[in-house]
Design a protein around this motif. Structure first.
Motif, PDB file in Angstrom:
ATOM      1  N   ASN A  61      -2.297 -43.845  28.045  1.00  0.00           N
ATOM      2  CA  ASN A  61      -2.120 -44.298  26.663  1.00  0.00           C
ATOM      3  C   ASN A  61      -2.939 -45.536  26.326  1.00  0.00           C
ATOM      4  O   ASN A  61      -3.252 -45.781  25.158  1.00  0.00           O
ATOM      5  CB  ASN A  61      -0.641 -44.544  26.363  1.00  0.00           C
ATOM      6  N   HIS A  84       2.071 -39.872  29.379  1.00  0.00           N
ATOM      7  CA  HIS A  84       2.343 -41.061  28.567  1.00  0.00           C
ATOM      8  C   HIS A  84       1.417 -41.136  27.354  1.00  0.00           C
ATOM      9  O   HIS A  84       0.950 -42.220  26.985  1.00  0.00           O
ATOM     10  CB  HIS A  84       2.195 -42.318  29.432  1.00  0.00           C
ATOM     11  N   TYR A  85       1.168 -40.003  26.724  1.00  0.00           N
ATOM     12  CA  TYR A  85       0.262 -40.003  25.581  1.00  0.00           C
ATOM     13  C   TYR A  85       0.731 -39.142  24.416  1.00  0.00           C
ATOM     14  O   TYR A  85       0.090 -39.116  23.360  1.00  0.00           O
ATOM     15  CB  TYR A  85      -1.122 -39.494  26.016  1.00  0.00           C
ATOM     16  N   ASP A  86       1.851 -38.430  24.570  1.00  0.00           N
ATOM     17  CA  ASP A  86       2.138 -37.315  23.677  1.00  0.00           C
ATOM     18  C   ASP A  86       3.351 -37.487  22.786  1.00  0.00           C
ATOM     19  O   ASP A  86       3.508 -36.744  21.822  1.00  0.00           O
ATOM     20  CB  ASP A  86       2.387 -36.061  24.523  1.00  0.00           C
ATOM     21  N   ASN A 108       2.088 -44.733  20.340  1.00  0.00           N
ATOM     22  CA  ASN A 108       1.752 -44.879  21.757  1.00  0.00           C
ATOM     23  C   ASN A 108       1.024 -43.642  22.264  1.00  0.00           C
ATOM     24  O   ASN A 108       1.266 -43.164  23.369  1.00  0.00           O
ATOM     25  CB  ASN A 108       3.042 -45.109  22.566  1.00  0.00           C
ATOM     26  N   ALA A 109       0.124 -43.118  21.433  1.00  0.00           N
ATOM     27  CA  ALA A 109      -0.502 -41.825  21.709  1.00  0.00           C
ATOM     28  C   ALA A 109      -1.959 -41.985  22.152  1.00  0.00           C
ATOM     29  O   ALA A 109      -2.574 -43.037  21.995  1.00  0.00           O
ATOM     30  CB  ALA A 109      -0.433 -40.937  20.469  1.00  0.00           C
ATOM     31  N   GLU A 110      -2.491 -40.903  22.681  1.00  0.00           N
ATOM     32  CA  GLU A 110      -3.898 -40.821  23.073  1.00  0.00           C
ATOM     33  C   GLU A 110      -4.280 -39.351  23.129  1.00  0.00           C
ATOM     34  O   GLU A 110      -3.416 -38.469  23.246  1.00  0.00           O
ATOM     35  CB  GLU A 110      -4.128 -41.505  24.420  1.00  0.00           C
TER      36      GLU A 110
END
Length: 252
Positions: free
Chosen positions: A186, A213-215, A220-222
């Protein structure tokens, strides 16, 4: 959860299901292990900007594992609502670092079922060995943050980095060449971003690497495709697996 428990595996195989965020269920060698299951909206209740963007893929009361691993005391890793709702707290074992472990009795986990496992320590039981791996905490509130490598009796291994800052000491302490590496991408609140996570994976040299840890939270996304591209630049393109939630990933 019934689908997970019904999955047939050969003796040399392992299977992993991603629950979203940094949560997983892993089955191998006759054991089921859950790591950091986040199946509520605990983080979003006090901070709406961290609300879930999709419902839990499985109800907490339906989750069933022989061992639950908690990497640190942030709500999306040590989820009090999920742990309190687990139906087999009296028979399952819980693995956590020292400060996180202190939170478990208030959630109904018997003290005798908790294994305090810090970085550098190993706990063995029939069918599996779990070792704490150094992680550099992402905040002063989680100084005991610990990654874990799980090695099953059939040789299958999974390294969950936990949330961690990207640092040469983290790279030096990481296990070498696990089957599967699970790493945050993230790039916020001191976690590695896609480029750093790919460098991390290059140092560890896993057979497969999965981003996490991005979804789940809009703030707090990537884009995991960026991580995939960064892995390709590091010569790890064929090692990178972008998981689908609740879809089995099986390897041997």
């Amino acid at each position: 959860m019934k689908t997970i428990l019904a999955q047939e595996l050969l003796p040399e195989e392992a299977a992993l299901w991603w629950l979203g965020q940094a949560g997983y269920v892993i089955r191998s060698a006759g054991l089921t292990i859950a790591i950091d299951p986040y199946l509520s909206d605990a983080a979003g209740r006090g901070s709406p900007e961290f609300s879930r963007q999709y419902p839990p893929p499985v109800a907490a009361e339906e989750l069933e594992a022989d061992i639950y691993i908690i990497t640190h005391d942030h709500l999306d890793h040590l989820d009090p609502e999920t742990i309190a709702s687990l139906r087999n707290k009296g028979s399952a074992r819980f693995v956590a670092p020292r400060l996180a472990a202190r939170k478990l009795p208030a959630l109904g986990v018997p003290a005798e079922q908790t294994i305090v496992l810090n970085a550098g320590e190993t706990w063995r039981t029939e069918g599996v060995e779990i070792t704490g791996v150094f992680a550099l905490p992402t905040g002063a509130d989680v100084l005991d943050t610990t990654g874990y490598i799980v090695t099953f009796g059939n040789g299958r291994s999974v390294y969950h980095t936990s949330d961690t800052q990207f640092h040469p000491l983290v790279l030096a302490a990481a296990p070498h060449a696990p089957d599967l590496m699970l790493v945050p991408i993230n790039g916020k609140w001191n976690n590695p971003g896609p480029e750093q996570a790919a460098e991390f994976a290059k140092a560890v040299r896993p057979r497969f690497v999965m981003p996490n840890h991005y979804d789940m939270m809009a703030l707090n996304a990537e884009n995991p495709a960026v991580f995939k591209w960064c892995c390709e630049q590091q010569g790890l393109g064929s090692n990178c697996v972008i998981a689908e939630r609740m879809q089995s990933f099986i390897w041997s």
